[in-house]
Design a protein around this motif. Structure first.
Motif, PDB file in Angstrom:
ATOM      1  N   THR A  77      -5.784   4.184  -5.097  1.00 24.57           N
ATOM      2  CA  THR A  77      -4.600   4.180  -3.953  1.00 24.57           C
ATOM      3  C   THR A  77      -3.861   3.224  -4.009  1.00 24.57           C
ATOM      4  O   THR A  77      -2.605   3.005  -3.451  1.00 24.57           O
ATOM      5  CB  THR A  77      -5.466   4.504  -2.730  1.00 24.57           C
ATOM      6  N   SER A 126       1.070   6.067  -8.237  1.00 22.86           N
ATOM      7  CA  SER A 126      -0.134   6.509  -8.960  1.00 22.86           C
ATOM      8  C   SER A 126       0.548   7.515 -10.259  1.00 22.86           C
ATOM      9  O   SER A 126       1.174   8.046 -10.311  1.00 22.86           O
ATOM     10  CB  SER A 126      -0.919   7.561  -8.055  1.00 22.86           C
ATOM     11  N   SER A 172      -4.554   0.180  -2.729  1.00 20.56           N
ATOM     12  CA  SER A 172      -4.714  -0.540  -1.737  1.00 20.56           C
ATOM     13  C   SER A 172      -5.327  -1.924  -2.083  1.00 20.56           C
ATOM     14  O   SER A 172      -6.031  -1.951  -3.130  1.00 20.56           O
ATOM     15  CB  SER A 172      -5.433   0.033  -0.607  1.00 20.56           C
ATOM     16  N   SER A 197       1.075   4.180  -2.976  1.00 18.11           N
ATOM     17  CA  SER A 197       0.981   5.472  -3.178  1.00 18.11           C
ATOM     18  C   SER A 197       1.856   6.354  -3.896  1.00 18.11           C
ATOM     19  O   SER A 197       1.669   7.671  -4.331  1.00 18.11           O
ATOM     20  CB  SER A 197       0.888   6.175  -1.653  1.00 18.11           C
ATOM     21  N   SER A 248       0.777  -1.150  -0.026  1.00 21.31           N
ATOM     22  CA  SER A 248       0.013  -0.040  -0.018  1.00 21.31           C
ATOM     23  C   SER A 248       0.778   1.276   0.105  1.00 21.31           C
ATOM     24  O   SER A 248       0.481   2.466  -0.842  1.00 21.31           O
ATOM     25  CB  SER A 248      -0.973  -0.038   1.176  1.00 21.31           C
TER      26      SER A 248
END
Length: 418
Positions: free
Chosen positions: A339, A280, A341, A277, A273
């Motif tokens: 995100t 992206s 995630s 970030s 995660s």
């Protein structure tokens, strides 16, 4: 004087066994005409009744017996399974006869508005006859039980010998026995069903949205059961639910086993995660390759195959759905496309995967005798040890199970698409 030797047309060359609960054996000569009818139990005697099938073609005899079974209620939507066994010296001819009888019976059941599940096999093992005699069951049923015992070490011949053909068929499909051919699905209408069993287990565990491992039919301590296994919050849950009453027979929680794998997953997830970030794209969403990388790092694998990825919009967010195989496991991930995630991940043991999705499709097309240019609505899904291949061609819909290790056909079904 000229001596002419005529063939002994009444000599038994092939034996065809029909098992539901009635158990009947038809002895055939080399012209596939019935020379003798044997019954293996009282229900078999009831079905044969006063019918004289001697001299009839095998198709005529089988149709008459199946018709009687339908009339007497031995085959219906709740108990839709039937076993065909062909025994004889010529294995190639036995296989042809097995296929033809299976197709004939399938059409006969459909004409009676029953979606039957036909288990069929050819038998060449002479020793199985002694086993059948020992347990006072048909050779065909003995062979099926032998295959199940060989597949699942928890089964014994004694524990399975009194089960019906329908119950044995349910176990065949759960255990993925490859030595038999199965068309259609054994009906679970007489049981609570997989969804209900899963709901009972989750309610008892007070768990929602778990990672499901399996829900399948099994047999334990004289009872047909559903085995329900799932994970939640570093705990593995195992349930056995009575398939008829819904009673919880056994339940176990294994926190230590699940904690080891889950803690590793948790660490991988947090690192993925945080890494995502920073990945992206300029559009505010990660790319497919980035989503793949996140999933593979979380799974702890470097070499993958059978990949399938697509982007979807669900509950107000864009997400990637990514499936792949590594080693003997299939992985499924849902990854937030903004995100990075991980929204959901599953890991399922699928056995040794040696053939690709395309090879599985081609095997199914070839068996169905259809051209790849004439099929549509094709779907391929890797499941426990096999591919599930479905497609449509002309006015028919086809469903296949293809062994993921060697490409053999485990079962197949053809239905008129109206």
């Amino acid at each position: 004087m000229i001596l002419m030797l005529l063939p002994a047309t009444n000599a038994v060359q092939t034996v065809v066994g029909l098992d539901v609960n009635p158990s009947v054996e038809l002895n055939l000569n080399d012209d596939y005409k019935i020379v003798e009818v044997k019954t293996n139990n009282e229900d078999g005697k009831k079905i044969v009744g006063d019918m004289d099938l001697t001299g009839s073609d095998i198709e005529v005899g089988v149709n008459a017996l199946i018709g009687a079974m339908l009339k007497e209620g031995y085959i219906d939507e709740l108990k839709n399974s039937l076993l065909i066994s062909v025994t004889g010296e010529n294995e190639q001819e036995n296989e042809k006869l097995r296929q033809q009888l299976s197709l004939n019976i399938e059409e006969l059941l459909k004409a009676s508005d029953i979606n039957g599940s036909i288990v069929s096999q050819t038998i060449s093992d002479k020793e199985i006859e002694a086993l059948a005699k020992q347990y006072q069951i048909s050779v065909g049923k003995a062979e099926i039980i032998q295959q199940l015992v060989a597949k699942n070490s928890l089964y014994t011949f004694d524990s399975l010998k009194d089960l019906s053909i329908h119950e044995l068929n349910l176990l065949l499909q759960s255990n993925q026995v490859e030595q038999v051919s199965i068309t259609g699905n054994a009906s679970e209408s007489g049981y609570i069903g997989k969804d209900k069993a899963q709901s009972i287990a989750l309610a008892d565990a007070n768990v929602s949205n778990p990672i499901m491992k399996k829900v399948e039919m099994d047999y334990d301590d004289g009872v047909m059961v559903y085995e329900v296994e799932f994970y939640k919050d570093q705990i593995e849950y195992d349930y056995e639910i009575n398939a008829t009453t819904g009673e919880i027979i056994k339940k176990e929680k294994d926190q230590e086993h699940a904690t080891h794998s889950s803690s590793h997953s948790s660490n991988q997830s947090s690192s993925s995660s945080s890494q995502s970030s920073n990945q992206s794209s300029s559009s505010g969403q990660i790319s497919q390759s980035q989503a793949k990388s996140i999933a593979q790092k979380h799974a702890g694998v470097s070499s993958v195959s059978q990949e399938k990825i697509e982007k979807d919009y669900d509950d107000g967010i864009y997400e990637y759905e990514y499936e792949f195989v590594s080693g003997s496991y299939k992985y499924e991930y849902k990854i937030n496309a903004t995100t990075g995630s991980i929204l959901k991940n599953e890991k399922e043991y699928v056995g040794e995967v040696k053939i690709s999705q395309d090879e599985a499709k081609q095997n199914a097309f070839q068996h169905a005798n259809v051209s790849s240019s004439n099929v549509y609505d094709v779907e391929v899904e890797l499941d426990d040890y096999h591919y599930e291949v479905s497609f449509k061609s002309g006015n028919y819909e086809y469903d296949y199970k293809i062994n993921a290790s060697n490409g053999s056909i485990i079962s197949h079904e053809k239905e008129y698409d109206d």
